[in-house]
Design an enzyme around this catalytic site. Structure first.
Site, short mmCIF file in Angstrom:
data_model
loop_
_atom_site.label_atom_id
_atom_site.label_comp_id
_atom_site.label_asym_id
_atom_site.label_seq_id
_atom_site.Cartn_x
_atom_site.Cartn_y
_atom_site.Cartn_z
N LYS A 113 -9.79 -41.07 20.82
CA LYS A 113 -8.43 -41.61 20.98
C LYS A 113 -8.48 -43.05 21.46
O LYS A 113 -7.70 -43.89 21.02
CB LYS A 113 -7.62 -40.74 21.92
N LYS A 194 -11.08 -30.54 8.39
CA LYS A 194 -10.19 -29.49 8.91
C LYS A 194 -8.77 -29.64 8.32
O LYS A 194 -8.31 -30.76 8.10
CB LYS A 194 -10.16 -29.67 10.43
N LYS A 197 -2.33 -30.56 10.83
CA LYS A 197 -0.90 -30.81 10.57
C LYS A 197 -0.57 -32.29 10.63
O LYS A 197 0.45 -32.72 10.14
CB LYS A 197 -0.02 -29.99 11.52
#
Ligand code: TRP
Length: 331
Positions: A113, A194, A197
């Site tokens: 991040k 993966k 969403k």
């Protein structure tokens, strides 16, 4: 014998995918048969990314309704909202003071991040310690998580052992359970990644809210391979696309992969995909029916929320009391 305790959490961040269902909620439902399960909607964790007030509160109710639709049973298990149990934040602070700065700097998710965005808030840094508090408050034995959370469980174990070494056996040292329903559902177009969403190419994911038409398009577009003759076989290395589709079909039909391989022997990919489309539409329509039943009954959802918090608090408070007592905060 007393049942072992399972704890897990899910963030209320928007629409769920088939990956979330197979990777988390389906397993949560299954674990209820054997364990005493405590499931938390991690709204505090989701604050690390700022969301609009109306959207956050809607997402919380959405995810609760989806948990119920997937078979989480509030009579048997505890399902609650993290921020409604203040003991999480309280233990979080105490654990902050038992965690080294360097330990958190080594967290892969944190490093990723920071790499993507230098301007992040302290909540992102603190995130794994709040997760440790979530888990340790309930004397958890096992934590079902995805691969991306393994390092956070290791950290939780380290913090707990460090604390126990100083103060005696206050915390149970938790173990992870990796998903056994096929580890991780992959993207439809890039089966080495993966199914996430947040993926911005929506052809990669199946949302639990995709209608029949969209499902058909997406499965038709899903990557397979150009092997000739076509073979429907689970082989992650050489056939990642077909393997992913087999895992999906197996999870929504309750047929084992071995059985599916047999059923689809000598069948082509087109036939295989048609079967997936039919089963997926059937499955999602049923799931959504249950979902809307709960989602439209806000009174019932609110009662689950109040009950869940009350039950969770009882357990959480026992641990927090022990902690405040041994460190000398109780006078
Ligand atoms: N961080 C987890 C995730 O994003 C959610 C979570 C919060 C969690 N608290 C937890 C998972 C405690 C397991 C245990 O997937």
């Amino acid at each position: 014998m007393k049942k072992k305790i399972i704890f897990s959490g899910i963030q209320p961040t928007g629409l769920l995918t088939l990956g979330n269902y197979i990777g988390a909620l389906k397993q949560w439902q299954e674990l209820q048969k054997k364990y005493f399960c405590i499931y938390c909607i991690a709204d505090l964790h989701s604050l690390t990314i700022h969301q609009k007030k109306s959207i956050l509160s809607k997402n919380i109710l959405d995810i609760l309704a989806m948990c119920l639709a997937c078979g989480i049973n509030p009579e048997k298990s505890i399902i609650f909202i993290q921020s409604h149990v203040p003991q999480h934040s309280q233990l979080n602070w105490i654990l902050n003071c038992f965690t080294n700065f360097g330990e958190i700097q080594r967290m892969i998710q944190f490093k990723e991040k920071i790499f993507l965005n230098k301007n992040i808030n302290v909540g992102v840094f603190n995130y794994p310690i709040l997760m440790a508090a979530d888990i340790l408050l309930y004397q958890t034995n096992k934590v079902p998580v995805g691969k991306d959370q393994i390092q956070h469980i290791e950290l939780t174990r380290n913090i707990a052992s460090r604390f126990n070494k100083i103060y005696g056996n206050i915390f149970t040292i938790p173990e992870k359970i990796l998903n056994y329903n096929g580890a991780c559902i992959k993207s439809l177009i890039n089966p080495n990644k993966k199914m996430s969403k947040s993926d911005f190419n929506k052809n990669n994911i199946i949302s639990l809210f995709d209608n029949d038409f969209i499902i058909e398009q997406k499965i038709k577009n899903a990557i397979t391979d150009s092997n000739y003759p076509p073979i429907i076989k689970y082989d992650l290395k050489n056939k990642p696309g077909i393997s992913n589709l087999l895992v999906i079909l197996s999870n929504i039909t309750k047929c084992s992969i071995k059985r599916l391989e047999k059923d689809f022997q000598n069948k082509n990919y087109n036939y295989f995909k048609k079967s997936i489309i039919n089963n997926l539409c059937l499955f999602l329509n049923r799931l959504r029916k249950k979902y809307f039943f709960y989602r439209e009954n806000e009174k019932y959802l609110k009662s689950i929320i109040i009950n869940g918090a009350e039950k969770a608090k009882k357990y959480a408070d026992i641990t927090l009391q022990k902690v405040t007592n041994v460190i000398g905060l109780d006078i």
